[in-house]
Write a protein that holds these residues in place. Structure first.
Motif, short mmCIF file in Angstrom:
data_model
loop_
_atom_site.label_atom_id
_atom_site.label_comp_id
_atom_site.label_asym_id
_atom_site.label_seq_id
_atom_site.Cartn_x
_atom_site.Cartn_y
_atom_site.Cartn_z
N ILE A 124 0.85 -1.19 0.00
CA ILE A 124 0.00 0.00 0.00
C ILE A 124 0.88 1.23 0.00
O ILE A 124 1.88 1.29 0.73
CB ILE A 124 -0.93 0.01 1.23
N TYR A 135 -4.37 7.01 -0.17
CA TYR A 135 -3.93 5.62 -0.18
C TYR A 135 -4.10 5.03 -1.57
O TYR A 135 -5.09 5.30 -2.26
CB TYR A 135 -4.71 4.79 0.83
N TYR A 137 -3.65 1.15 -3.49
CA TYR A 137 -3.35 -0.28 -3.46
C TYR A 137 -2.61 -0.60 -4.76
O TYR A 137 -3.20 -0.57 -5.85
CB TYR A 137 -4.63 -1.10 -3.35
N SER A 146 -7.56 3.52 -5.41
CA SER A 146 -6.97 4.60 -4.60
C SER A 146 -8.07 5.53 -4.12
O SER A 146 -9.14 5.63 -4.74
CB SER A 146 -5.94 5.39 -5.41
N LEU A 181 -8.58 2.91 5.69
CA LEU A 181 -7.68 2.04 4.95
C LEU A 181 -8.01 0.61 5.38
O LEU A 181 -7.85 0.26 6.54
CB LEU A 181 -6.23 2.38 5.26
N ILE A 183 -7.48 -3.43 5.35
CA ILE A 183 -6.47 -4.46 5.09
C ILE A 183 -6.94 -5.77 5.72
O ILE A 183 -7.71 -5.77 6.67
CB ILE A 183 -5.08 -4.05 5.65
N SER A 262 -12.53 -5.63 -1.69
CA SER A 262 -11.58 -5.17 -2.71
C SER A 262 -12.15 -5.34 -4.11
O SER A 262 -11.93 -4.49 -5.00
CB SER A 262 -10.26 -5.91 -2.58
#
Length: 300
Positions: A124, A135, A137, A146, A181, A183, A262
């Motif tokens: 990232i 951010y 990816y 982003s 963000l 993850i 995602s």
């Protein structure tokens, strides 16, 4: 009555747990709750050096008390003319060296662990702006996803909490953002950090991460979060008038939830976030129902 009491007790515990989910709480002392091995080591090293500092401080205090009582002018009308003591001089030279060596060994080990990036599973890129974070990816399977992450203002917190279906405590003041963000849990993440204007610093206390974001330079760090939840940090480099208003919010989710998010986020980020929050809420309800069942069985 027993079931009602158990439910009330669980409700109170649940609320407290949600409030402390991020590892922060009101009037907190000490570090945020650790969720990485690096932060575990930082916490241990802090306690280790605190013990050494405390022992040294008490020893010096004892020496001062001895000097004030034993060698006062009243007890020693004729002062000693001793110019030096070889043994004392050797001890006060060698002892600090040994103490520094004892501190240096775990310190260097910790620094190496922080700087040596292990084999990572995703990357990232975090870019600091005046005054928010962007951010991106960068992995191929992320479709160049982003977005910018901007702090939720005080007068927006209630509306954001209602839209997300959470309590106001779960939208903490000066820390919550419009886009977290996201993850996956139990994943080694490499973070590339830079800036577009002035020097910022990407800091996430629960992860043991703090690295400068410098214009024209790409710094790297990493983390491996082992617990799901939302974790908060802030820019830790004085960067201008809104320095205190560019927080960092990282939402750690299950790998299945991340995969679903995602994929959807590459088409519509807002819809993906709504679906993710709904999935998290459903998981919490299932966990709460299971916990309540355990309490009811125990109460019987």
């Amino acid at each position: 009555m027993t079931m009602a009491g158990a439910a009330a007790t669980f409700a109170g515990v649940s609320t407290a747990a949600l409030a402390a989910e991020s590892g922060i709480k009101e009037w907190q002392l000490g570090f945020q709750a650790s969720v990485t091995d690096v932060m575990d080591d930082i916490t241990w090293f802090n306690g280790f050096t605190l013990v050494i500092i405390t022992v040294i401080t008490l020893f010096v205090l004892a020496l001062l008390i001895v000097c004030m009582t034993r060698f006062s002018a009243k007890k020693n009308p004729v002062p000693s003319r001793t110019s030096h003591n070889t043994m004392i001089e050797v001890v006060w030279t060698v002892a600090p060296i040994l103490i520094l060596v004892v501190i240096a060994i775990p310190s260097f080990r910790l620094l190496y662990k922080q700087l040596d990036i292990p084999e990572y599973e995703m990357t990232i890129k975090a870019t600091g702006y005046q005054w928010y974070w962007g951010y991106e990816y960068t992995d191929e399977n992320m479709g160049e996803l982003s977005f910018d992450s901007i702090m939720v203002k005080d007068d927006e917190r209630q509306a954001v909490a209602e839209a997300r279906g959470v309590t106001l405590n779960e939208v903490p003041r000066l820390l919550s953002v419009d886009y977290d963000l996201v993850i996956p849990v139990d994943t080694t993440v490499r973070v590339q950090v830079t800036s577009e204007d002035v020097i910022h610093a990407f800091a996430m206390p629960s992860f043991g991460v703090k690295i400068d974001a410098i214009p024209g330079r790409l710094n790297e760090t990493w983390f491996h979060a082992r617990e799901e939840g939302v974790y908060y940090g802030q820019c830790s480099e004085l960067c201008g008038k809104d320095h205190a208003f560019m927080p960092i919010a990282i939402r750690v989710v299950s790998k299945d939830q991340f995969q679903t998010w995602s994929t959807a986020a590459q088409d519509d980020l807002d819809t993906a976030n709504q679906q993710l929050l709904a999935s998290i809420a459903d998981a919490k309800k299932v966990a709460a129902a299971g916990k309540l069942e355990e309490i009811s069985v125990a109460a019987k």
